[in-house]
Design a protein around this motif. Sequence first.
Motif, PDB file in Angstrom:
ATOM      1  N   VAL A  27       1.722  -1.171   0.295  1.00 29.07           N
ATOM      2  CA  VAL A  27      -0.505   0.001   0.121  1.00 29.07           C
ATOM      3  C   VAL A  27       1.061   1.316  -0.194  1.00 29.07           C
ATOM      4  CG1 VAL A  27      -2.019   0.914   1.143  1.00 29.07           C
ATOM      5  CG2 VAL A  27      -2.096  -1.109   0.791  1.00 29.07           C
ATOM      6  N   SER A  28       0.851   2.308  -0.442  1.00 31.39           N
ATOM      7  CA  SER A  28       1.237   3.666  -1.143  1.00 31.39           C
ATOM      8  C   SER A  28       1.123   4.138   0.055  1.00 31.39           C
ATOM      9  CB  SER A  28       1.136   4.404  -2.685  1.00 31.39           C
ATOM     10  OG  SER A  28      -0.276   5.028  -2.333  1.00 31.39           O
ATOM     11  N   ALA A  29       2.420   5.031   0.335  1.00 29.02           N
ATOM     12  CA  ALA A  29       2.009   5.591   2.079  1.00 29.02           C
ATOM     13  C   ALA A  29       0.844   6.324   1.473  1.00 29.02           C
ATOM     14  CB  ALA A  29       3.388   6.765   1.353  1.00 29.02           C
ATOM     15  N   PRO A  30       1.176   7.085   0.520  1.00 30.23           N
ATOM     16  CA  PRO A  30      -0.429   8.174   0.337  1.00 30.23           C
ATOM     17  C   PRO A  30      -1.764   7.606   0.757  1.00 30.23           C
ATOM     18  CG  PRO A  30       1.032   9.159  -1.113  1.00 30.23           C
ATOM     19  CD  PRO A  30       1.591   7.529  -0.563  1.00 30.23           C
ATOM     20  N   VAL A  31      -2.009   6.374   0.440  1.00 30.77           N
ATOM     21  CA  VAL A  31      -3.273   5.699   0.265  1.00 30.77           C
ATOM     22  C   VAL A  31      -3.143   5.691   2.317  1.00 30.77           C
ATOM     23  CG1 VAL A  31      -4.452   3.326   0.584  1.00 30.77           C
ATOM     24  CG2 VAL A  31      -3.190   4.926  -1.308  1.00 30.77           C
ATOM     25  N   SER A  32      -2.271   4.979   2.989  1.00 34.12           N
ATOM     26  CA  SER A  32      -2.252   4.420   4.078  1.00 34.12           C
ATOM     27  C   SER A  32      -2.618   6.024   5.067  1.00 34.12           C
ATOM     28  CB  SER A  32      -1.010   4.079   4.999  1.00 34.12           C
ATOM     29  OG  SER A  32      -0.859   2.712   4.067  1.00 34.12           O
ATOM     30  N   ILE A  33      -2.043   6.879   4.474  1.00 31.67           N
ATOM     31  CA  ILE A  33      -1.915   7.963   5.546  1.00 31.67           C
ATOM     32  C   ILE A  33      -3.011   8.739   4.439  1.00 31.67           C
ATOM     33  CG2 ILE A  33      -1.520  10.893   5.677  1.00 31.67           C
ATOM     34  CD1 ILE A  33       1.291   9.946   4.571  1.00 31.67           C
ATOM     35  N   TRP A  35      -6.035   6.287   4.327  1.00 25.50           N
ATOM     36  CA  TRP A  35      -7.019   5.665   5.422  1.00 25.50           C
ATOM     37  C   TRP A  35      -7.271   6.812   7.125  1.00 25.50           C
ATOM     38  CZ3 TRP A  35     -11.143   3.810   3.386  1.00 25.50           C
ATOM     39  CH2 TRP A  35     -10.919   3.297   2.102  1.00 25.50           C
ATOM     40  N   ARG A  36      -5.714   6.807   7.411  1.00 24.04           N
ATOM     41  CA  ARG A  36      -5.411   6.418   8.294  1.00 24.04           C
ATOM     42  C   ARG A  36      -6.515   8.090   9.153  1.00 24.04           C
ATOM     43  NH1 ARG A  36       0.297   8.781  12.149  1.00 24.04           N
ATOM     44  NH2 ARG A  36      -0.845   9.657  13.100  1.00 24.04           N
ATOM     45  N   PHE A  37      -6.231   9.010   8.366  1.00 25.76           N
ATOM     46  CA  PHE A  37      -6.679  10.087   8.568  1.00 25.76           C
ATOM     47  C   PHE A  37      -8.541  10.811   8.093  1.00 25.76           C
ATOM     48  CE2 PHE A  37      -2.430  11.457   9.144  1.00 25.76           C
ATOM     49  CZ  PHE A  37      -2.485  11.937  10.300  1.00 25.76           C
ATOM     50  N   ALA A  38      -8.535   9.406   7.310  1.00 27.36           N
ATOM     51  CA  ALA A  38     -10.217   9.602   6.327  1.00 27.36           C
ATOM     52  C   ALA A  38     -11.063   8.816   8.143  1.00 27.36           C
ATOM     53  CB  ALA A  38     -10.216   8.912   5.070  1.00 27.36           C
ATOM     54  N   VAL A  39     -10.755   8.058   8.799  1.00 28.22           N
ATOM     55  CA  VAL A  39     -10.757   7.084  10.249  1.00 28.22           C
ATOM     56  C   VAL A  39     -10.874   8.310  11.269  1.00 28.22           C
ATOM     57  CG1 VAL A  39     -10.628   5.249  11.823  1.00 28.22           C
ATOM     58  CG2 VAL A  39     -10.448   4.823   9.213  1.00 28.22           C
ATOM     59  N   ALA A  40      -9.781   8.805  11.505  1.00 26.79           N
ATOM     60  CA  ALA A  40      -9.747   9.630  12.272  1.00 26.79           C
ATOM     61  C   ALA A  40     -10.769  10.755  12.681  1.00 26.79           C
ATOM     62  CB  ALA A  40      -8.437  10.373  12.369  1.00 26.79           C
ATOM     63  N   SER A  41     -10.618  11.722  11.491  1.00 34.03           N
ATOM     64  CA  SER A  41     -11.326  12.841  11.181  1.00 34.03           C
ATOM     65  C   SER A  41     -12.699  12.957  11.393  1.00 34.03           C
ATOM     66  CB  SER A  41     -11.420  13.223   9.748  1.00 34.03           C
ATOM     67  OG  SER A  41     -11.400  12.634   8.856  1.00 34.03           O
ATOM     68  N   LEU A 192      -6.370  16.483   1.110  1.00 30.03           N
ATOM     69  CA  LEU A 192      -5.460  17.250   0.604  1.00 30.03           C
ATOM     70  C   LEU A 192      -4.708  15.581  -0.486  1.00 30.03           C
ATOM     71  CD1 LEU A 192      -3.931  19.942   2.112  1.00 30.03           C
ATOM     72  CD2 LEU A 192      -5.020  19.483   0.092  1.00 30.03           C
ATOM     73  N   ILE A 193      -4.839  14.589   0.822  1.00 26.99           N
ATOM     74  CA  ILE A 193      -3.523  13.638   0.465  1.00 26.99           C
ATOM     75  C   ILE A 193      -4.743  12.423  -0.633  1.00 26.99           C
ATOM     76  CG2 ILE A 193      -4.073  12.418   2.603  1.00 26.99           C
ATOM     77  CD1 ILE A 193      -1.025  12.625   0.965  1.00 26.99           C
ATOM     78  N   ALA A 194      -5.826  12.829  -0.386  1.00 27.26           N
ATOM     79  CA  ALA A 194      -6.675  11.682  -1.369  1.00 27.26           C
ATOM     80  C   ALA A 194      -6.130  12.266  -2.593  1.00 27.26           C
ATOM     81  CB  ALA A 194      -7.807  11.958  -0.817  1.00 27.26           C
ATOM     82  N   ILE A 196      -3.783  13.577  -3.907  1.00 23.57           N
ATOM     83  CA  ILE A 196      -2.365  13.282  -4.311  1.00 23.57           C
ATOM     84  C   ILE A 196      -1.979  12.505  -4.546  1.00 23.57           C
ATOM     85  CG2 ILE A 196      -0.292  13.324  -3.409  1.00 23.57           C
ATOM     86  CD1 ILE A 196      -0.553  15.136  -1.360  1.00 23.57           C
ATOM     87  N   ALA A 197      -2.642  10.790  -3.686  1.00 19.47           N
ATOM     88  CA  ALA A 197      -3.098   9.880  -4.162  1.00 19.47           C
ATOM     89  C   ALA A 197      -3.426   9.488  -5.889  1.00 19.47           C
ATOM     90  CB  ALA A 197      -3.843   8.982  -3.218  1.00 19.47           C
ATOM     91  N   LEU A 198      -4.625  10.452  -6.153  1.00 22.50           N
ATOM     92  CA  LEU A 198      -4.875   9.929  -7.196  1.00 22.50           C
ATOM     93  C   LEU A 198      -4.315  10.018  -8.419  1.00 22.50           C
ATOM     94  CD1 LEU A 198      -8.960  11.875  -6.504  1.00 22.50           C
ATOM     95  CD2 LEU A 198      -7.990   9.144  -6.930  1.00 22.50           C
ATOM     96  N   VAL A 199      -3.686  11.873  -8.519  1.00 23.09           N
ATOM     97  CA  VAL A 199      -3.015  12.369  -9.395  1.00 23.09           C
ATOM     98  C   VAL A 199      -1.975  11.323  -9.338  1.00 23.09           C
ATOM     99  CG1 VAL A 199      -1.108  13.711  -9.855  1.00 23.09           C
ATOM    100  CG2 VAL A 199      -3.194  14.401  -8.549  1.00 23.09           C
ATOM    101  N   ARG A 200      -1.509  10.460  -8.031  1.00 17.49           N
ATOM    102  CA  ARG A 200      -0.534   9.294  -9.008  1.00 17.49           C
ATOM    103  C   ARG A 200      -0.721   7.913  -9.458  1.00 17.49           C
ATOM    104  NH1 ARG A 200       4.647   9.110  -4.967  1.00 17.49           N
ATOM    105  NH2 ARG A 200       2.818   6.708  -4.029  1.00 17.49           N
ATOM    106  N   GLY A 201      -1.621   8.273  -9.243  1.00 21.76           N
ATOM    107  CA  GLY A 201      -2.754   7.059  -9.764  1.00 21.76           C
ATOM    108  C   GLY A 201      -2.518   5.534  -8.561  1.00 21.76           C
ATOM    109  N   ASP A 202      -2.801   6.092  -7.786  1.00 22.38           N
ATOM    110  CA  ASP A 202      -2.864   4.913  -6.793  1.00 22.38           C
ATOM    111  C   ASP A 202      -3.495   3.424  -6.485  1.00 22.38           C
ATOM    112  OD1 ASP A 202       0.253   5.660  -6.241  1.00 22.38           O
ATOM    113  OD2 ASP A 202      -0.600   6.955  -4.384  1.00 22.38           O
TER     114      ASP A 202
END
Length: 302
Positions: A27-33, A35-41, A192-194, A196-202
């Motif tokens: 799992v890429s770093a942006p995706v892990s981040i 999910w972490r903050f999607a749950v937290a927020s 914002l991190i989502a 970034i992940a979309l632009v990267r194609g993750d």
Amino acid sequence: MNALLYCLVVVIWGTTWIAIYLQQGPVSAPVSIFWRFAVASSVMIVILLAGGKLRKLSGRDHLFCLLQGGCVFCFNFWCFYTAAAWINTGLESVIFSMAVLFNAVNSFIFFGQKPPLRFYIAAGLGLTGIVTLFWQDLLNSGFNHSLLLGIGLSALGTFGFSLGNMISLRHQKKGLEVLTTNSWAMLYGTLLIAAIALVRGDNFTPQWTFSYLSALLYLAIFGSVIAFGAYFTLVGRIGPSKAAYSTLLFPLVALTLSTLYEGYVWQVNAIAGLVLILLGNLVMFARPEALMGKLLYRRRTA
């Protein structure tokens, strides 16, 4: 109350480094981040809405929350999650301790808050202790390209974290509630991190393993909801420089866990580093100039 908040930050954030390590993999770093903050927020906003404690913010305040989210909950963690592929998380925690210096400088730049002399003494002792603690590991690594890249990313992440501290202090100086601003900042950081992940194609699919998911939940609930709330409350109560000094103790927690689960062997340099860090902590919070004044007073009245 400050002591409780301080201990929460040290213990929780001191253990999140291992959880970040457990998320290394496909799992890429942006995706892990994400999910972490999607749950937290989501958890934070639902709790505040249910309790009627999510306060309204002006458009300008939302803009600063967006900046805070970009600095703390996006850029900061992207740097550290990426760096974990090249250096161990214990070394990352050492570099993150530089937040105490970044905050002191940024507080002076943005708010004109000149730190007392004892702060420099304490920070010097603490940072010297950390360098001493990890000196053998640094020598064994050979300072290769991967190590330098990991160090550079970790330093950039720490700088982003410090800027977020300044924005949090700005919120609290305006009388804005920590939980409200922290929730919005975390949500904006998630978006914002989502992006970034979309632009990267993750691929946004998480890793369906116990270690990954348990680490995700720990990072989201304890490492994000509880620890960030405690930390930014400390920023408002005792200032960013003193609050960031808690980061000097993170490596001790990480090393303790490493001793128990990874077979870390304490060398002479590690013991010396531990003593220096604890001494720095004593200087910072025992107010030595006040103690000296009391001693002098007692001598005069004796």
